[in-house]
Motif scaffolding. Structure first.
Motif, PDB file in Angstrom:
ATOM      1  N   VAL A 154       0.799  -1.047  -0.135  1.00 10.71           N
ATOM      2  CA  VAL A 154       0.069  -0.028  -0.094  1.00 10.71           C
ATOM      3  C   VAL A 154       0.837   1.091  -0.037  1.00 10.71           C
ATOM      4  O   VAL A 154       1.753   1.372   0.785  1.00 10.71           O
ATOM      5  N   PRO A 155       0.796   1.944  -1.116  1.00 15.04           N
ATOM      6  CA  PRO A 155       1.662   3.269  -1.094  1.00 15.04           C
ATOM      7  C   PRO A 155       1.286   4.197   0.435  1.00 15.04           C
ATOM      8  O   PRO A 155       0.357   4.314   0.418  1.00 15.04           O
ATOM      9  N   THR A 156       2.544   4.506   1.100  1.00 13.09           N
ATOM     10  CA  THR A 156       2.633   5.274   2.120  1.00 13.09           C
ATOM     11  C   THR A 156       1.771   6.831   1.539  1.00 13.09           C
ATOM     12  O   THR A 156       1.128   7.260   2.657  1.00 13.09           O
ATOM     13  N   GLU A 157       1.789   7.198   0.445  1.00 15.31           N
ATOM     14  CA  GLU A 157       1.545   8.358   0.236  1.00 15.31           C
ATOM     15  C   GLU A 157      -0.232   8.408   0.427  1.00 15.31           C
ATOM     16  O   GLU A 157      -0.784   9.272   0.484  1.00 15.31           O
ATOM     17  N   LEU A 158      -0.809   7.199  -0.059  1.00 14.05           N
ATOM     18  CA  LEU A 158      -2.266   6.865  -0.198  1.00 14.05           C
ATOM     19  C   LEU A 158      -2.728   7.103   1.237  1.00 14.05           C
ATOM     20  O   LEU A 158      -3.780   7.658   1.574  1.00 14.05           O
ATOM     21  N   ILE A 159      -1.841   6.388   2.177  1.00 17.60           N
ATOM     22  CA  ILE A 159      -2.247   6.518   3.487  1.00 17.60           C
ATOM     23  C   ILE A 159      -2.221   7.444   4.175  1.00 17.60           C
ATOM     24  O   ILE A 159      -3.026   8.305   4.833  1.00 17.60           O
ATOM     25  N   GLU A 160      -1.078   8.487   3.773  1.00 16.04           N
ATOM     26  CA  GLU A 160      -1.183   9.853   4.259  1.00 16.04           C
ATOM     27  C   GLU A 160      -2.002  10.558   3.816  1.00 16.04           C
ATOM     28  O   GLU A 160      -2.540  11.454   4.449  1.00 16.04           O
ATOM     29  N   ARG A 161      -2.434  10.717   2.509  1.00 17.48           N
ATOM     30  CA  ARG A 161      -3.681  11.409   1.807  1.00 17.48           C
ATOM     31  C   ARG A 161      -4.889  11.445   2.409  1.00 17.48           C
ATOM     32  O   ARG A 161      -5.736  12.165   2.678  1.00 17.48           O
ATOM     33  N   HIS A 162      -5.217  10.019   2.427  1.00 22.48           N
ATOM     34  CA  HIS A 162      -6.461   9.476   2.890  1.00 22.48           C
ATOM     35  C   HIS A 162      -6.911   8.843   4.164  1.00 22.48           C
ATOM     36  O   HIS A 162      -7.899   8.855   4.624  1.00 22.48           O
ATOM     37  N   GLY A 163      -5.787   8.395   4.929  1.00 23.08           N
ATOM     38  CA  GLY A 163      -5.789   7.960   6.004  1.00 23.08           C
ATOM     39  C   GLY A 163      -5.821   6.266   5.929  1.00 23.08           C
ATOM     40  O   GLY A 163      -6.566   5.871   4.823  1.00 23.08           O
ATOM     41  N   ALA A 164      -5.562   5.412   6.856  1.00 26.97           N
ATOM     42  CA  ALA A 164      -5.721   4.106   6.982  1.00 26.97           C
ATOM     43  C   ALA A 164      -6.990   3.553   6.572  1.00 26.97           C
ATOM     44  O   ALA A 164      -7.302   2.680   6.242  1.00 26.97           O
ATOM     45  N   VAL A 165      -7.943   4.234   7.166  1.00 30.54           N
ATOM     46  CA  VAL A 165      -9.253   3.846   7.299  1.00 30.54           C
ATOM     47  C   VAL A 165      -9.998   4.584   6.357  1.00 30.54           C
ATOM     48  O   VAL A 165     -10.316   5.750   6.301  1.00 30.54           O
ATOM     49  N   SER A 166      -9.844   4.322   4.892  1.00 26.88           N
ATOM     50  CA  SER A 166     -10.514   4.552   4.066  1.00 26.88           C
ATOM     51  C   SER A 166     -10.703   3.816   2.544  1.00 26.88           C
ATOM     52  O   SER A 166      -9.887   2.778   2.571  1.00 26.88           O
ATOM     53  N   GLU A 167     -11.453   4.312   1.756  1.00 30.82           N
ATOM     54  CA  GLU A 167     -11.828   3.364   0.605  1.00 30.82           C
ATOM     55  C   GLU A 167     -10.527   3.206  -0.259  1.00 30.82           C
ATOM     56  O   GLU A 167     -10.204   1.936  -0.436  1.00 30.82           O
ATOM     57  N   PRO A 168      -9.840   4.075  -0.514  1.00 31.94           N
ATOM     58  CA  PRO A 168      -8.471   4.033  -1.405  1.00 31.94           C
ATOM     59  C   PRO A 168      -7.567   2.665  -0.788  1.00 31.94           C
ATOM     60  O   PRO A 168      -6.959   2.244  -1.400  1.00 31.94           O
ATOM     61  N   VAL A 169      -7.420   2.932   0.585  1.00 28.63           N
ATOM     62  CA  VAL A 169      -6.385   1.865   1.203  1.00 28.63           C
ATOM     63  C   VAL A 169      -7.049   0.717   1.297  1.00 28.63           C
ATOM     64  O   VAL A 169      -6.438  -0.306   1.129  1.00 28.63           O
ATOM     65  N   ALA A 170      -8.328   0.497   1.572  1.00 22.19           N
ATOM     66  CA  ALA A 170      -9.075  -0.719   1.502  1.00 22.19           C
ATOM     67  C   ALA A 170      -8.684  -1.349   0.306  1.00 22.19           C
ATOM     68  O   ALA A 170      -8.393  -2.608   0.140  1.00 22.19           O
ATOM     69  N   ARG A 171      -9.027  -0.500  -0.835  1.00 22.84           N
ATOM     70  CA  ARG A 171      -8.920  -1.262  -2.337  1.00 22.84           C
ATOM     71  C   ARG A 171      -7.391  -1.572  -2.582  1.00 22.84           C
ATOM     72  O   ARG A 171      -7.033  -2.544  -3.102  1.00 22.84           O
ATOM     73  N   ALA A 172      -6.381  -0.837  -2.032  1.00 16.00           N
ATOM     74  CA  ALA A 172      -5.224  -1.108  -2.329  1.00 16.00           C
ATOM     75  C   ALA A 172      -4.371  -2.271  -1.416  1.00 16.00           C
ATOM     76  O   ALA A 172      -3.790  -2.927  -1.929  1.00 16.00           O
ATOM     77  N   MET A 173      -5.302  -2.452  -0.397  1.00 13.52           N
ATOM     78  CA  MET A 173      -5.095  -3.615   0.258  1.00 13.52           C
ATOM     79  C   MET A 173      -5.399  -4.959  -0.328  1.00 13.52           C
ATOM     80  O   MET A 173      -4.612  -6.019  -0.365  1.00 13.52           O
ATOM     81  N   ALA A 174      -6.570  -4.902  -0.920  1.00 14.66           N
ATOM     82  CA  ALA A 174      -7.156  -6.262  -1.453  1.00 14.66           C
ATOM     83  C   ALA A 174      -6.173  -6.483  -2.780  1.00 14.66           C
ATOM     84  O   ALA A 174      -5.807  -7.669  -2.961  1.00 14.66           O
TER      85      ALA A 174
END
Length: 166
Positions: free
Chosen positions: A68-88
């Motif tokens: 999961v890109p750290t930028e994605l976590i920083e931008r949206h938070g770990a609890v977010s749709e983009p992070v869930a999608r990146a996790m799957a």
């Protein structure tokens, strides 16, 4: 509602369908801390259809284990749709599975914000061709939220299996 029985029956149904379609499942779990994988591995013979599970509780583990890109976590938070999608999608990239489910949320009692209250859980399901996601807000105590999230994650796997063309 007897949630222990519900999750067990769902895991059996998931396993039967995956085995019939000769598919493997991977999980990427944060707030559920492995409850989905636990429900699955309580079933004898689940190694035929459960490839692996990632428990990526910290942001660093999400990045290191499943990309999961750290930028994605920083931008949206770990609890977010983009992070869930990146996790799957990351669970699929880092496994031999054809199906993946991801769960990230706030089980409480701490960690909530005004925009993300306790019970906020993001889910994603991926089959290498497409990824679907959704957010639900569960009510209850920490353990109940985690269990309800694991149940919903398995229901989503069944839905994905029913929808896909194999």
């Amino acid at each position: 509602m007897e949630t222990d029985s519900v999750i067990h029956q769902l895991a059996i149904r998931v396993g039967n369908q995956l085995r019939a379609e000769r598919l493997l499942l991977a999980t990427a779990e944060s707030c559920t801390g492995g409850l989905v994988a636990t429900a699955i591995t309580e079933i004898s013979g689940s190694s035929q259809w459960f490839e692996r599970g990632f428990i990526t509780y910290s942001n660093q583990s999400k990045a290191e284990m499943i990309g999961v890109p750290t930028e994605l976590i920083e931008r949206h938070g770990a609890v977010s749709e983009p992070v869930a999608r990146a996790m799957a999608e990351g669970a699929l990239r880092n496994s031999r599975a054809q199906i993946a489910v991801a769960v990230t949320g706030i089980a409480g009692p701490g960690g909530a914000t005004e925009r993300k209250p306790v019970g906020t859980v993001h889910f994603a399901w991926s089959n290498r061709l497409h990824t679907t996601s959704e957010m639900l807000l569960f009510k209850g105590e920490r353990q109940q939220i985690r269990l309800l999230a694991a149940i919903h994650a398995l229901r989503g796997v069944l839905k994905l299996l029913d929808e896909q063309e194999v």
